[in-house]
Design a protein around this motif. Structure first.
Motif, PDB file in Angstrom:
ATOM      1  N   ASN A  81       0.813  -1.220   0.000  1.00  0.00           N
ATOM      2  CA  ASN A  81       0.000   0.000   0.000  1.00  0.00           C
ATOM      3  C   ASN A  81       0.844   1.266   0.000  1.00  0.00           C
ATOM      4  N   ASN A  82       2.151   1.139  -0.288  1.00  0.00           N
ATOM      5  CA  ASN A  82       3.032   2.301  -0.368  1.00  0.00           C
ATOM      6  C   ASN A  82       2.967   2.938  -1.750  1.00  0.00           C
ATOM      7  N   SER A 181       1.772  -8.355  -8.700  1.00  0.00           N
ATOM      8  CA  SER A 181       2.524  -7.289  -8.043  1.00  0.00           C
ATOM      9  C   SER A 181       3.267  -7.823  -6.830  1.00  0.00           C
ATOM     10  N   ALA A 182       2.604  -8.673  -6.037  1.00  0.00           N
ATOM     11  CA  ALA A 182       3.230  -9.206  -4.834  1.00  0.00           C
ATOM     12  C   ALA A 182       4.448 -10.054  -5.160  1.00  0.00           C
ATOM     13  N   ASP A 183       4.412 -10.751  -6.311  1.00  0.00           N
ATOM     14  CA  ASP A 183       5.559 -11.572  -6.701  1.00  0.00           C
ATOM     15  C   ASP A 183       6.808 -10.731  -6.912  1.00  0.00           C
ATOM     16  N   ILE A 186       8.260  -5.594  -3.992  1.00  0.00           N
ATOM     17  CA  ILE A 186       8.820  -4.248  -3.931  1.00  0.00           C
ATOM     18  C   ILE A 186       9.015  -3.847  -2.472  1.00  0.00           C
ATOM     19  N   THR A 187      10.237  -3.533  -2.090  1.00  0.00           N
ATOM     20  CA  THR A 187      10.543  -3.195  -0.697  1.00  0.00           C
ATOM     21  C   THR A 187      10.979  -1.749  -0.517  1.00  0.00           C
ATOM     22  N   SER A 188      11.305  -1.060  -1.601  1.00  0.00           N
ATOM     23  CA  SER A 188      11.750   0.329  -1.518  1.00  0.00           C
ATOM     24  C   SER A 188      10.707   1.253  -2.136  1.00  0.00           C
ATOM     25  N   LYS A 189      10.470   2.389  -1.490  1.00  0.00           N
ATOM     26  CA  LYS A 189       9.564   3.384  -2.046  1.00  0.00           C
ATOM     27  C   LYS A 189      10.241   4.241  -3.112  1.00  0.00           C
ATOM     28  N   ILE A 190      11.582   4.273  -3.099  1.00  0.00           N
ATOM     29  CA  ILE A 190      12.279   5.292  -3.897  1.00  0.00           C
ATOM     30  C   ILE A 190      13.292   4.749  -4.898  1.00  0.00           C
ATOM     31  N   ALA A 196      11.778  -1.147 -11.055  1.00  0.00           N
ATOM     32  CA  ALA A 196      11.429  -1.445 -12.453  1.00  0.00           C
ATOM     33  C   ALA A 196      11.954  -2.811 -12.857  1.00  0.00           C
ATOM     34  N   ARG A 197      13.158  -3.146 -12.428  1.00  0.00           N
ATOM     35  CA  ARG A 197      13.743  -4.446 -12.775  1.00  0.00           C
ATOM     36  C   ARG A 197      12.942  -5.583 -12.149  1.00  0.00           C
ATOM     37  N   LYS A 198      12.507  -5.408 -10.907  1.00  0.00           N
ATOM     38  CA  LYS A 198      11.734  -6.453 -10.233  1.00  0.00           C
ATOM     39  C   LYS A 198      10.401  -6.703 -10.956  1.00  0.00           C
ATOM     40  N   VAL A 199       9.719  -5.635 -11.323  1.00  0.00           N
ATOM     41  CA  VAL A 199       8.435  -5.778 -12.009  1.00  0.00           C
ATOM     42  C   VAL A 199       8.625  -6.443 -13.374  1.00  0.00           C
ATOM     43  N   THR A 200       9.641  -5.988 -14.098  1.00  0.00           N
ATOM     44  CA  THR A 200       9.916  -6.565 -15.423  1.00  0.00           C
ATOM     45  C   THR A 200      10.281  -8.035 -15.317  1.00  0.00           C
ATOM     46  N   ASN A 201      11.038  -8.392 -14.284  1.00  0.00           N
ATOM     47  CA  ASN A 201      11.425  -9.794 -14.091  1.00  0.00           C
ATOM     48  C   ASN A 201      10.204 -10.683 -13.860  1.00  0.00           C
ATOM     49  N   THR A 202       9.241 -10.206 -13.068  1.00  0.00           N
ATOM     50  CA  THR A 202       8.024 -10.982 -12.832  1.00  0.00           C
ATOM     51  C   THR A 202       7.241 -11.181 -14.128  1.00  0.00           C
ATOM     52  N   ILE A 203       7.080 -10.111 -14.906  1.00  0.00           N
ATOM     53  CA  ILE A 203       6.342 -10.204 -16.167  1.00  0.00           C
ATOM     54  C   ILE A 203       7.033 -11.173 -17.120  1.00  0.00           C
ATOM     55  N   ASP A 204       8.356 -11.059 -17.235  1.00  0.00           N
ATOM     56  CA  ASP A 204       9.100 -11.949 -18.135  1.00  0.00           C
ATOM     57  C   ASP A 204       9.049 -13.400 -17.669  1.00  0.00           C
TER      58      ASP A 204
END
Length: 317
Positions: A81-82, A181-183, A186-190, A196-204
């Protein structure tokens, strides 16, 4: 329901049919822009001020196949929820618009379909519209969002703690997006680059699993993601339709109907048969945390096969 747009997503309902509109969903998007393209690659227009996951772009009379891309810079992460900064995450969607259907959503689900269709290498002008629709629907089914077109379906964006949501098309779609999203964890707000790399890795990762037909691994990711995102759907009576991409599955006899009062963690017998090559087997339905998988048993074989179950709500309990 499927198709069409929700007028709540449209800033000027009187003029809505003149605009390409939709939802950009990576959680609630707080900052970003959207650009829409005709099937020949020329730009229809852009909306440079996305602050509430909604966009609207004048279509200037254009109808036909479209590519719509979103550039996301800040969103509300469903797990934490951040408000999260992300280094210009680009998500895409291939879809189609007409004079009375101008909705095109952009989400991780549509981005996976976009990539499966060929991404930037696809010659959109010579691609059959039905191929685009069917690929979008396939990805939604594979990820557990039901038989919807994710570029058209209204979306209820969920947040951590949204449990026992009514099991409708828009909430199922939102639940799948929350799980994806949970996969990414994301642990950092900034730290926008890492995020971006984490989100892209999940999608790929999900794209590769879909290409391989590894429905068990996909199901595990979605189930774990729902748990980590702390979202869930209400238990409901269900009609289940068996869907498979496995070449060994030669026919599916009929809808497995009326799985009534199924709890969120339960094994139930289901009336219906599925034929795999020459073997017709009894269907057993395993419901785990609200997601269903099937096991086929017969006198000649017993095997877990990559068949997913698509749930359609028929009644609330």
């Amino acid at each position: 329901g499927c198709g069409g747009g929700d007028t709540s997503f449209i800033s000027d309902s009187e003029n809505s049919s003149q605009n390409v509109t939709g939802t950009v969903a990576k959680g609630k998007v707080l900052e970003g822009k959207v650009v829409a393209y005709k099937d020949d690659g020329t730009i229809i227009g852009e909306d440079t001020d996305i602050s509430d996951s909604k966009y609207s772009i004048p279509r200037n009379g254009y109808v036909g196949k479209v590519k719509v891309e979103a550039f996301i810079e800040k969103y509300v992460d469903e797990k934490s929820n951040n408000s999260v900064t992300i280094k210009v995450l680009k998500l895409n969607s291939f879809s189609h618009i007409s004079s009375d259907d101008t909705t095109v959503n952009i989400t991780p689900v549509t981005d996976i379909a976009y990539k499966l269709l060929g991404g930037k290498d696809l010659k959109l002008s010579s691609t059959d519209t039905n191929d685009i629709i069917n690929t979008n629907k396939k990805i939604a089914r594979d990820l557990g969002a039901d038989d919807i077109d994710p570029t058209k379906q209204d979306i209820k964006i969920l947040n951590n703690g949204d449990n026992n949501q009514t099991n409708t098309d828009d909430t199922r779609y939102g639940a799948v997006l929350a799980a994806i999203s949970a996969d990414s964890n994301i642990t950092s707000k900034i730290d926008g680059v890492v995020n971006a790399r984490k989100v892209t890795n999940t999608i790929d990762k999900l794209l590769q699993l879909i290409k391989k037909g590894n429905s068990q691994a996909i199901s595990d990711i979605i189930k774990k993601g729902l748990e980590n995102a702390n979202v869930s759907l209400k238990d409901e009576n269900r009609t289940l339709i068996a869907i498979s991409n496995d070449n060994n599955v030669s026919s599916i006899s009929s809808t497995i109907s009326d799985i009534t009062n199924a709890s969120r963690n339960e094994i139930k017998d289901a009336s219906g048969n599925i034929t795999i090559k020459d073997v017709t087997g009894k269907v057993y339905l395993n419901i785990d945390n609200g997601l269903a998988s099937l096991e086929i048993q017969s006198s000649r074989s017993k095997a877990d096969i990559p068949v997913s179950a698509v749930t359609e709500s028929i009644d609330t309990v």
